[in-house]
Write an enzyme that holds these catalytic residues in place. Structure first.
Site, PDB file in Angstrom:
ATOM      1  N   GLY A 168       2.385   6.617   8.870  1.00  0.00           N
ATOM      2  CA  GLY A 168       3.777   6.892   8.537  1.00  0.00           C
ATOM      3  C   GLY A 168       4.716   5.771   8.939  1.00  0.00           C
ATOM      4  CB  SER A 219       2.494   2.180   6.277  1.00  0.00           C
ATOM      5  OG  SER A 219       1.229   2.217   6.842  1.00  0.00           O
ATOM      6  N   GLY A 220       4.866  -0.034   6.195  1.00  0.00           N
ATOM      7  CA  GLY A 220       5.958  -0.530   5.374  1.00  0.00           C
ATOM      8  C   GLY A 220       7.226  -0.802   6.157  1.00  0.00           C
ATOM      9  CG  HIS A 243      -0.501   0.314   2.500  1.00  0.00           C
ATOM     10  ND1 HIS A 243      -0.142  -0.657   3.405  1.00  0.00           N
ATOM     11  CD2 HIS A 243      -0.298   1.494   3.128  1.00  0.00           C
ATOM     12  CE1 HIS A 243       0.264  -0.082   4.529  1.00  0.00           C
ATOM     13  NE2 HIS A 243       0.176   1.228   4.383  1.00  0.00           N
ATOM     14  CG  ASP A 300       0.006  -4.035   2.690  1.00  0.00           C
ATOM     15  OD1 ASP A 300       0.518  -3.541   1.671  1.00  0.00           O
ATOM     16  OD2 ASP A 300      -0.355  -3.362   3.677  1.00  0.00           O
TER      17      ASP A 300
END
Length: 222
Positions: free
Chosen positions: A176, A178-179, A41, A87
């Site tokens: 923020g 995320s990932g 995402h 994801d």
């Protein structure tokens, strides 16, 4: 990260800031000289990868650190942006990353069966409270791997290829983060995917790295 603290410089040399047109967008982690791991995402639907840069070797968003251009982003073809499954994405770099004291790869977890209820570490530049600002300094927090069965009850989207953390209200991931990498025993076990923003006492949900090691290896830039 809500409830964390400033990370010591050099403690997390695998941490990446993915910045879009100069602004921090997502976390990621260094896998090797040519590849960075993040959430689907974070890069899905980005039309212009020229504006996406990989920043490594710094704890501070006010510094650029070492900057690398993106050649390609490979999103898992089974990524579902509603169910938030699969994801996971790889970012291929145009030029290889140079390793040093502040820039190092992280290895991936292939076996995470004994991690439930054990500690793990999350790092990121996500907001320090819901609606709050992005911190300049990289944040770190120790969390606990939430038992999978409980997580499946608490978060209806969760399946086997997710892994969760939960400690208490006021601690957890936020926008923020995320990932970014969730790490235990020196190996990455999760990629920040989703949660109930932020730190409301519900589990945070991550892509389970061990479920995607074969996909990752098959899609690395060699």
């Amino acid at each position: 990260i809500v409830g964390g603290k400033d990370a010591p410089v050099g403690k997390y040399p695998y941490q990446v800031s993915l910045r879009l047109s100069g602004s921090h967008r997502c976390g990621a982690s260094i896998l090797d000289n040519n590849n960075v791991l993040t959430a689907a995402h974070c890069v899905d639907g980005l039309s212009n990868l020229n504006r996406l840069k990989v920043h490594v070797g710094t704890n501070y968003l006010s510094e650029s650190g070492d900057v690398y251009d993106v050649e390609d982003a490979v999103v898992n073809k089974n990524y579902d942006d509603f169910l938030l499954r699969n994801d996971v994405a790889l970012v291929h770099l145009t030029n290889p990353i140079k390793f040093n004291d502040l820039v190092q790869p992280i290895k991936l977890s292939t076996n995470d069966e004994d991690l439930e209820s054990n500690p793990c570490t999350l790092t990121g530049w996500g907001s320090t409270r819901l609606g709050g600002n992005t911190p300049n300094a990289l944040q770190e927090i120790e969390l606990i791997v939430h038992p999978q069965k409980q997580c499946e009850r608490d978060q209806w989207r969760v399946i086997d290829s997710h892994i969760c953390t939960l400690t208490k209200r006021g601690e957890g991931a936020c926008h923020g983060d995320s990932g970014g990498p969730l790490v235990a025993n020196g190996a990455q076990i999760g990629i920040v995917s989703f949660g109930s923003p932020c730190a409301l006492g519900e589990p945070d949900v991550y892509t389970r790295v061990s479920s995607f090691v074969s996909w990752i290896n098959a899609n690395l830039k060699k």
